[in-house]
Structures are given as C-alpha cells and as structure tokens.
Motif scaffolding. Structure first.
Motif, PDB file in Angstrom:
ATOM      1  N   PRO A   4     -30.321  26.124   2.399  1.00 55.62           N
ATOM      2  CA  PRO A   4     -31.024  25.393   1.329  1.00 55.62           C
ATOM      3  C   PRO A   4     -30.695  25.907  -0.062  1.00 55.62           C
ATOM      4  CG  PRO A   4     -32.565  26.711   2.646  1.00 55.62           C
ATOM      5  CD  PRO A   4     -31.272  26.699   3.371  1.00 55.62           C
ATOM      6  N   PRO A  56     -37.633  27.946   0.472  1.00 57.01           N
ATOM      7  CA  PRO A  56     -37.350  28.070   1.915  1.00 57.01           C
ATOM      8  C   PRO A  56     -38.107  29.217   2.577  1.00 57.01           C
ATOM      9  CG  PRO A  56     -35.427  28.709   0.584  1.00 57.01           C
ATOM     10  CD  PRO A  56     -36.411  28.073  -0.344  1.00 57.01           C
ATOM     11  N   LYS A  92     -41.567  27.916   3.322  1.00 63.24           N
ATOM     12  CA  LYS A  92     -41.486  26.927   4.409  1.00 63.24           C
ATOM     13  C   LYS A  92     -41.296  27.619   5.749  1.00 63.24           C
ATOM     14  CE  LYS A  92     -41.112  22.985   4.202  1.00 63.24           C
ATOM     15  NZ  LYS A  92     -42.198  21.980   4.345  1.00 63.24           N
ATOM     16  N   LYS A  93     -40.549  28.719   5.721  1.00 61.94           N
ATOM     17  CA  LYS A  93     -40.248  29.424   6.964  1.00 61.94           C
ATOM     18  C   LYS A  93     -41.451  30.256   7.433  1.00 61.94           C
ATOM     19  CE  LYS A  93     -36.935  32.687   8.768  1.00 61.94           C
ATOM     20  NZ  LYS A  93     -36.432  34.003   8.434  1.00 61.94           N
ATOM     21  N   GLY A 103     -35.635  22.301  -0.299  1.00 59.19           N
ATOM     22  CA  GLY A 103     -36.598  21.983   0.761  1.00 59.19           C
ATOM     23  C   GLY A 103     -38.013  21.709   0.313  1.00 59.19           C
ATOM     24  N   ASP A 122     -41.419  19.949  -0.710  1.00 59.51           N
ATOM     25  CA  ASP A 122     -42.045  18.715  -0.244  1.00 59.51           C
ATOM     26  C   ASP A 122     -42.471  17.819  -1.395  1.00 59.51           C
ATOM     27  OD1 ASP A 122     -42.267  19.131   2.749  1.00 59.51           O
ATOM     28  OD2 ASP A 122     -43.168  20.986   2.022  1.00 59.51           O
TER      29      ASP A 122
END
Lengths: 358, 358, 358, 358
Positions: free
Chosen positions: A308, C282, C285-286, C317, C319
């Motif tokens: 990313p 990221p 998100k991870k 990434g 949203d």
C-alpha cells in the motif's frame, strides 16, 4: 452602536487610503532594491548585507516616533528586507537553479537508456549491501527478469557503529559492475567521501548521496563537479527547504542531473523506522524541476506494508521507487528485516502493475 | 476463592522452580557464547553473524511445540542473542573504547596548557565566523582579558544555502592563528572535509566536527588518524547512542582526545533554535569517559536566556561551555542574533563566577 | 585456523543443544503462566503484577551465579515476563477488543444508510466551523450535489487561544441538523466535553473526538457509553499504539462503532501544518478491525497538494477522507487557508473518481 | 568599479528616504488600527476579522502595479496586519493576562502557609499513585521529616491502556487527605474530568492538570472557575506558546493561582522518557508572571541522573521541583523505575541543599 459602526467604517476608509500610500512606497523601495541588486551583481557583492541591514534597522529605530512600537516597526521592515533580498536581481539569478520557476520544464534524466522523470515510474532494486558475486547475480537476475533495469547495492556502507560491516569497497563495485554489464542494467551506489568519487565513477552509472551525508556540503560540492547523475537522499533530519538547498549545492557546482529521494524523517513514532513524509513528494515536484523518487525500504523498515505504501508514493506523484531486495534476506549481512525476497519483489511489481504502467 | 489462591501459590512455586532451570541453561548458553567470542576474535570474524542467527531462529521454530507461541519464543531468543553478542568476548574488546566501563577514569585533555575535563569548567568563545583581522583581534583581546584561553571561529562554514558566506578558508585560519599566538590562546575551528585536515592541523589546536558532519563517517575515520584533539558536536537529530558511536569511530581510528559537545536537537518547539538536551550531559558523562561541553549559542539561538541556561549546563555536570561572541554582533556576517557582545560576555562570566571556579 | 573452525563448530553444536533445553523450559514456564492467567481472571486480578515481577527479578538476582551478567539475565527474564503477560489468558480477554486478531472481520458502520468500511471510500466534507445558516446550507448543497452525504462542521471548537472563535454551541448544532435533514445528509461534529454528549447526541449522527482530546480518557470512557458512532482522531502527538489504546477505551466502554482518523503528527517539518503519517493507514488496518479515514485538511494545512495526497491516502488503504470546504473560504472565520472552495471540492472529487468508485 | 560604488551609495540614500516615508505611513496605519481596536472592544467584536483582512488583501492585489511582486506585497501587509492585531487595543486587554508585561510582579501563591514563587524553591513529593493507607503514610512521613510539605499522589490516573490501574478514586483522595492532615502537609492531585472537580476540591489543596489534558479546553475552563490553585503541566507535545495559552484559559476563567510545570516533551531521543526542555524555564519566567516548576520524574523516567538534572532545573530558575517517591518503589503499582525510594529522596535533598536554600 450605530455610531460605533459609522466610526469603524470611517476608520476603515482611512486605513484603505493609508494602505494605498504604503503600497506606493513599497513599490518604490522595491525598484531601488532591484537596482541595488543589479549593481551588486556587477560588483560581485552578496545581495544580503547584514551590516547594512542592521544599520538601516537602527536608523528606523531612531526615526520612528510611534505609536507603532519600535520592535513591531522593525519586524515589518525585516519582512520588507527579506522579500527584497529574495527578489533582488530578478531576471539574473534571483531564484534557485533547481527551482521549477525557471521557464524550463521537468528534468528528464537518461541513464544509458533508462529514463527517469518522463512520467513513467522507474523501479530501483537490489540488496542493501554487496556481499558476494552470487548474491548480486542471483538477485539482479530475478530483478531483470521482472523488468527492472536499475540495480542498487552498497559497496561503501555508512554504519552507525564502526564495528558493523562497512562494505566491500572496490571489490563490491566490481561485482556490481560485472553483474550489471552482463544483464544490461545500470548501477546505483553510494559515495561516502569526495576521495572515492573517481573510483566510484568508474563503476557506477548513478552516484548516491546517502541520508547521513545530505548536510555534507564538501561532498555535495565535489559531486557537483561529476558528470554522473546523482541520487540525493533527504537527510532524515532535514526540512524540505534544506533538502532543496542541498540539491542546489550540486546543481550550482555544475551537475544538473539530480534525482531527489524522500526516505522518511525521524519522529517520535516507532512503528516504522522513519516516518515517510508523503507530502514531500508533491511539494518537491512543485518547488523543483527535478524527478522525485521514494525509498520505501528505509522509510518503513518493515515489509508488511510495502504494497500500500508503494502505491501511495506513486499516487502522490513520485517518479519512481527504491527498494531493497535480496534473493535470501534471512541471510543478509544487514537490514535483513526490510529486504524483500524474490517472491515479495514480484508481488510488489504485480501489485503496482494493476495501477501504473512501467 | 481460597482454593484459587492456593492454586495460584502452587503455580508460582512451580514457576520459581522453572526459573531456576532457565537461569542455569542461560548461564550455560552464555559460557558457550563467550568461548565462541574468543575463537572468533582469534579468527578475525565479527561477533554478530546474522546468517547463523537466522539459522538458529529457524531451528528454534522447528523444535518448539508450544504452548508458547513460536514468535514469542523467537523474540525471547533474539533477546538472548542480543545480550550474548553484546557481552561476547568479555575481557577483550567487548565494550566500546570510549566507554567509562574500562577501568580507566575520566579523560583529561591538555591543549597546550589549557586543561579540559579536570573538574574545572572551560569556556570557549569567539565569533561565529572569521571575518577580518580586526574583528578577531578585538573579540579575542576582550575574551583573553576575561580569562578565556580557547578561541573559536569558523574559517570553513557549513551553510544551508550555497549562496551564503562560506568562510574565508585558509585566510581565516591564518587570522585565527596569528591572533591566538599573539594572545597565548588556543584555536578551535571546524573541519568540513578530510582533504582539509592537513591544512587545518597547521593552524588549529582543536579540530571541530560540526553537527552536520556527525554522521559523516569518512570524515570521522580520517579525524581518527589526526593527533589533534577533537571537539565532536552532536548531530542535531542524533540519538545519544549514535553520538557515542560517532566518538567511537574517532577513538577506534587512534585519536583518543575527544571532547563531546551537546548543542541541541531538532524538535517541534520553535522558541529556541534547537532544544538543548540537558539530560544528555549526565548520561554522556556516565556512559563515556570523555569530557562533555555544551554549546549554548547554537542550542538556544537567542541571547536573553543564556545566563540561566549556562548555569544549568554546568550544574548538570558539563566540563565547559562554548559560546559565540563578537565585538560588534549587529555587524556580524552570520548568526548576528545569537553572538554575545563584549558586555554580555562579561555578564555571563561574572554570573557564572558566582557559582563556579574557573 | 582449522582447529579454531573445529572448536567453533563444536561450540555451536553445544549451543544448539542448550537451546533445546531452554525451549523446553520456556514452554513449561509458559504453560504455568497461562494457568496463572486463568486463575487470575477468575479472581479478578490484573495479569500484570509488578510486585510479584520485582520479587521474581530479585530472586533471579540472588540465584544466578554467572557467567551471564545479572543485569543481562534480568533483561532476558523481563522479555519472558513481557511475552507471558501479553499472551496470558489466551482465549479469554488476552488481546485488545479492537484488534483484528479476534476472528471477526472488518467493522462496517452504517450511519443512517451511509456505510463506512465496506471497501467503498466515503467522503466527509463541510466547513471548519458552523458560522451562520446560509454558509452551511450553501456549502452542504454543493457537497450533496457532488454525491457527498456526510456533513462535518464544528459547533464546539477547540481553539489554542481562549480569545479565538469558540463555536456557536447549540445554535450551531441546530443549523447543522436542519441543513442535514433537508438534504438527507448525516452530521459529524465534535464533542469536547462529557457534559455536552447528551446535547450533541440530539443533533449529530457521528460524534467526533478531536486530536486534542485523544488522551482525554474521561471523555473517551463517556463516549464509550454512547450509542452513536464515533470518529476518533489521532492525537497529533500520539503514537499508533496510543491511538489504538484510545479506541480500546471507547470500545471497552461498550461502543464498538469507531472510525479511526489519521490527521498528521507534529514533527520538525514546517511546509505542512502536520506530517501525514501515511504508514499509519495500513498499520491501523492491519492491527485493528476498524475503518480508517484520513483528514487531509488538518494534516496538510494547505490546499495546493490536496489532490495527490488524497489519492495517496486512498491508495494506502484508507476507507475515506475528511476535508474542510466552504462556499467562500476567504471569508471563513477560521482555517481560511485550508478550506476548499466549491470549485476545488469538485476538482478533488473528479480527480479521485478517475481512480476510485464512490 | 568606483562608479558602481557611487551609484550604490546614491541608491542607498534614496532607500533611506523611502524608508522614512514608509515609517510615517506605518505609524499612521497603526494609529488607525488602534482606534479600530478600541471601537471593536466597545462593540464586542473580535480584533481579528479574517473577512475584512482578506478584502484588504484583495484590494491591495488590485491596486499594486509593481515592480514588487503582488504576493510579496501581500506578505508584507500580512505582517503589518499581524502586528496590528497583536497590538490592537493597547492599554485595554491587548496582552495575555498571564503575561509578565502587565505592571504586576511575579505571582506568589500561598497554599495554606506553603509559599510558591517567592524565590525559595519548593519540593513536591509523593507516590505516583495512591495505593493503600500505609504506603502513603510511610512515604509522607519520610518526606515530612525531610522538610517537604507538599504531598502529591494520584487518585485518578490517566493511563494509556484502559486495563492498567486507573487509581482508587475518592478512596484515594481520602487517604491523601487524612495523611496530609495528620502531618500538616498540603495535597496536590490530578483532576481528569470537569465532573470530578467538586469532589476533588473537598480533599485537595492544589488541583493538577496533567500533560494529557493540557489541550482539554473544557476542563481548563472549568478549572478556571475553581478557587483552588492549579498546577498545570505542559502537554508533552505542546509548544511553549500553546502552554501559555492553556494557562490563559484558566486565568481568563477567573483563577489566577496557576503554577506552570515543565515535564519534558516528546522527541526522537529514547534514553529519557521525554526530553526536558530546560530552556522553557527561563522563557516561561520571562513571558509570564507565574511560578514555574519542573517534574523531574516524568521528564526523565529514570533515577540515575536525577541529582544533576534537579540541580540544573533550579539553576535555570525553576521555583520548585516535583518528583515521585515511594517507600518501596520495587512494589509500586506504576512507574516503578522512576520513583525514588527514601534513601534516594534524602540524597536528592542533601545534594540540593549544597546549592540552594529551602
């Protein structure tokens, strides 16, 4: 209340009139300072003359009788002086040479057929350090098969501790060059010292100035005399302005083939080795005419978010990416945790190909 | 509830027993790793072998059957390996050479009769840059009259912009030397490039490595070969650990006469040019055997708080202070706002004499 | 030399054997610590017990007889303890509730029909502060026509100076709600104080916790009792870990509808108001199951690089994006330089539509 | 060359004349802006009016015909406007209320007979968190015997994780109060939430605002209504300017008894928990009339350098020190590694007594 509003309106009209006077005098000031700039250019004097400026500030101090506090008056004049020096000699050398505002378009750099800065992103891959011939050959062969033509690798390694592996030196350069020649790739490698420039020029196609040397002005000046393109990394402690001025040192020395490389700055966050300053990409593209690439290995120091972030860097306008890869990272002599193995390298390229043409 | 407590106590006893076993095995591990260190020293191999370490970690992965998650197990072993490498070869070269833990006391440096690090603070004063003979002579004469015997001044100036005054070069060195000789003072001046070392050694008594070059390992290695004492400034974005390792580069090169200089680090605060890291003083004194001084001009970038901060620096244990002074700062060619004039210099010295003997 | 290599190999075999013993004992240790975790859960005791840990460390100090230095031994055990506490009670409440490692997928939040976190990026626009009805209506109408359904605007404004505009309070909430209702939009607005929660819940669809309040644990706990979704901004001085723990405060209070918002951190760079930490996207998100959005106005503080950075944030990434817009930014009461006008807003959306579906 | 010099001199004279004109018009501008300030005060309007300012900037854009580039002209005017707004309404409320430039001397705060800010440094000691009666009584008794009369201790603890010990709440306040009463000490304890103020006022003599709440303006406003003195800690990523403005929030609310506490800022250095900003001490003393103290426990996070740093803080002009102490730190429920035990506390006090009177 109504009276107050009337008075306020009247005062505002008065202010508008005064503004007009100030505008005229500032323009007058400016036309004089421009002439001074031209004369100074002829005389070889620097535009900025702190002695003269301090005399003028003292003069202002003596002349002003308020009500504006003298220190505020001085502050306004310092702004005027700053603006004048900045713009002095307009038309000659007023702006930085690396600046985009020079009528010339984006710099495109051609490294033996590999083009950087033409709108198509480039990828620069290879191991952190050159270790032994097989390591470079195996890694480079993989990379070449994936379409990568710029091979990076360190022969002179700047290491925080004197007891860490310092690189193979000329031996490493030879390995790089042989592998690159056999695979028709171009070599990017770091120069740590002015003395090494002639040696490295024999083997390398692009000279890299590392993050620790961005403030090494002696080195920048010498690199400015080289005819090889330069990959200049941002100091991890450097502002964008300082980064641009470092490039100016090289450009001013005569070498206009400069690639800027954002590689993360030092902050309090510890999840990544450095904090990638994503905004630096469009700012550098806007302020300078030079290509801008991003080192995704050193900015992150971890592999799990490479996809990313590589995508984001190119989305932000980067002209290319640098990353470390190794055919067997677990056995790498340095930076093992951030070097991509061959499978990860391929994943990265496949991922980016979904969004960009290479 | 009571049963729970009983079970808990029983489990804790069990854990204590297991701890005993782990202790024994760790000590066994350690005695082996020590022997390995000694063999490696003989063979000229580096203590840290990432390939071997990664093999062992893989081996652990295969051997462990839980319940400790494999990644946690690996994390514990990485700690064990780290500790082992750090301590490997105890008794030979296990610790840094600049480290205090070497049985040798504090380093005392004698610069032509001026002593640094003997418990009596030293003061190093002088202009930011050497401009012209009268400037240096006037400034130095004042300083000498106030008892100061170390004269600083830049002949090679690292400047952010290539268009700012870059120093007088050898001409400046000559001025410094002549003034210093006539006043029986010692010269401290900056080296920006390895090539300049022989030249500067002719004129200077102490070679300064500036904040922008703390990470310039090529320069550090060359300075390590000089026989002149070195004043090493902390990089403005260097950790204390990196600062110590930079000193180790010089020391390891053979030059043990190193003075560490804290000069502020880059932070988000803008009231001062840099943020003086006051804690670095006792930490550096504790970790190394080298004298530690503080540059109060560059750390602050302003003059109005110089007195209390100079006091604080010495209170924290500094072996001396560096400050910029100029007989006429308003007319200085650089750093005008932070150079002390002669009256301010005297105030500083009188203020400090209330608390310290010089 | 050959003998040395033989000895080395022999020592390595020995070490491998010892490693096996250590592995077994660590697994034993771990099974005990797991049991202790379960008992402690039953007894309502915290897993981490510093008194007990310090007793054990003292015990280790007394028991070990070297050659591993006692402090190193303690360091290894502290790592063991850390790992154990982290993993203690596996299967019950061992991990953070916001963590992705809980068998549950990504959190999708439905705000009256507007869905966040389902893979299609959302855009949240609106003025910095609610000023007057026409301002909100004009701005929101434009936004709605461009397809945006989430309307942001501050009624309670956290301002660095007590003398700056502090927001219209309830009056502002009413304006927001009326405009949003008439245009079928949802309202996002900031809560600065626990006392205001009931009031704001009447008008808002999403409660925002601002960057200055991310460490305000009292507020986080109270927000945790609300049934409205929360937009939690990262503190500009917070690590990613602290950010996740702040979300955990809310989640642990019972409110699972949390949107994380990266908005830049404070660094030494001054070209942007803050430094957008692109890698945080990221990583968050991870590490968590929560949606992650990016505030491109506050992270940048300038409008000229909004397009590439918005692109980069979504590429990394995110949203969704938050941005400030105003039908007439030049006349805005705050943050004039970073609010997009209507033309710029449309440019942004058209630009992003080239790359993403909304 | 001589001609050039003549022209240069002539141009400089011209410039001096223009400067005189600019001075006069700026003073005129300023007298108008001052009148506007007074009218605005009467009308209850804010001094800064961005709409009007942007109109004026547009007007300037239209009026100026060069040669000064329009953006530079606007930049100079923005400086003029900034200075004007800053100085507007001189004589009424132009400066911050906490500012030293108000004709009033240093603020001296009397807390039930314990005086802060009168030139004699105060010491504030006590445990990180209140744990149980014996812990507080034992610790406080020691402290009192060493002459310390201000007892700190947390009953409401702001903790990064919701699962860490959050303090005993009212139970803790009672313990503190009982111990303090029996020993004739004064209580300093943290307020985390506006709702808790009435409760905490019953038990505490000084209300502490912690580093995480320095930006919690709702809390600051409520604390401003309290009649108890306030110990305001600097946010660990707050600039000095933001810190002063946070104090202004409290002062403006009506509470003038504010003690500023420097406690370190977040930087990249990891040897200390935070970096103590030693320069903040004289700057805060100079800029405000408030007492300034230093928290040496939280700024350092380690005990081994407490002596020299405590000395340095007082040398820099601090009015006192805060430190954590515990009769048995190894068993402390939080911050075990930074709490001084009784012997270390005594060493600290004996050490400081060599240099300062208490």
């Amino acid at each position: 209340m109504e009276d107050n509003q009337k008075t306020l309106n009247k005062l505002r009209d008065e202010m508008t009139a005064v503004n007009g006077d100030i505008i005229n005098h500032l323009n007058h000031f400016f036309s004089i300072s421009n002439k001074i700039g031209i004369i100074k250019d002829k005389m070889g004097l620097p535009h900025f003359d702190p002695v003269r400026e301090s005399e003028m500030l003292n003069d202002i101090l003596m002349k002003t009788r308020g009500p504006m506090p003298a220190e505020d008056m001085q502050r306004v004049f310092m702004e005027i002086f700053k603006v004048s020096v900045k713009e002095m000699g307009a038309g000659t050398r007023q702006k930085l040479k690396v600046s985009r505002h020079q009528g010339k378009g984006s710099k495109v750099i051609n490294v033996g057929g590999v083009v950087i800065g033409n709108g198509i992103p480039v990828l620069i891959g290879g191991p952190c350090a050159v270790e032994y011939p097989e390591q470079v050959m195996k890694t480079a062969t993989y990379l070449k098969n994936m379409g990568i033509r710029l091979l990076r690798g360190g022969a002179f390694k700047p290491r925080t501790s004197p007891y860490n592996f310092q690189g193979l030196g000329e031996e490493g350069l030879k390995i790089l060059k042989e592998v690159a020649t056999s695979l028709d790739m171009r070599v990017v490698t770091e120069v740590m010292s002015s003395e090494d420039i002639p040696l490295i020029e024999k083997y390398a196609d692009i000279l890299q100035v590392g993050t620790r040397n961005m403030f090494n002005y002696s080195l920048l000046k010498q690199i400015g005399k080289s005819r090889k393109p330069v990959l200049l990394k941002r100091g991890f402690m450097a502002t964008i302005e300082e980064f641009i001025l470092a490039a100016e040192y090289i450009y001013n020395g005569g070498n206009e083939e400069i690639i800027l490389c954002e590689r993360g700055i030092r902050t309090f966050e510890t999840q990544t080795r450095n904090t990638l300053d994503i905004s630096a990409i469009p700012i550098l593209k806007k302020e300078t005419s030079l290509p801008v690439i991003v080192d995704i290995s050193h900015s992150l120091g971890r592999k799990d978010i490479v996809l990313p972030i590589a995508h984001a860097a190119l989305a932000a306008g980067a002209d290319g990416l640098v990353f470390e890869s190794h055919f067997n990272p677990a056995a790498a002599w340095s930076d093992a945790q951030q070097q991509l193995d061959m499978k990860e390298t391929e994943e990265l390229i496949r991922y980016l190909e979904k969004y960009f043409k290479f």
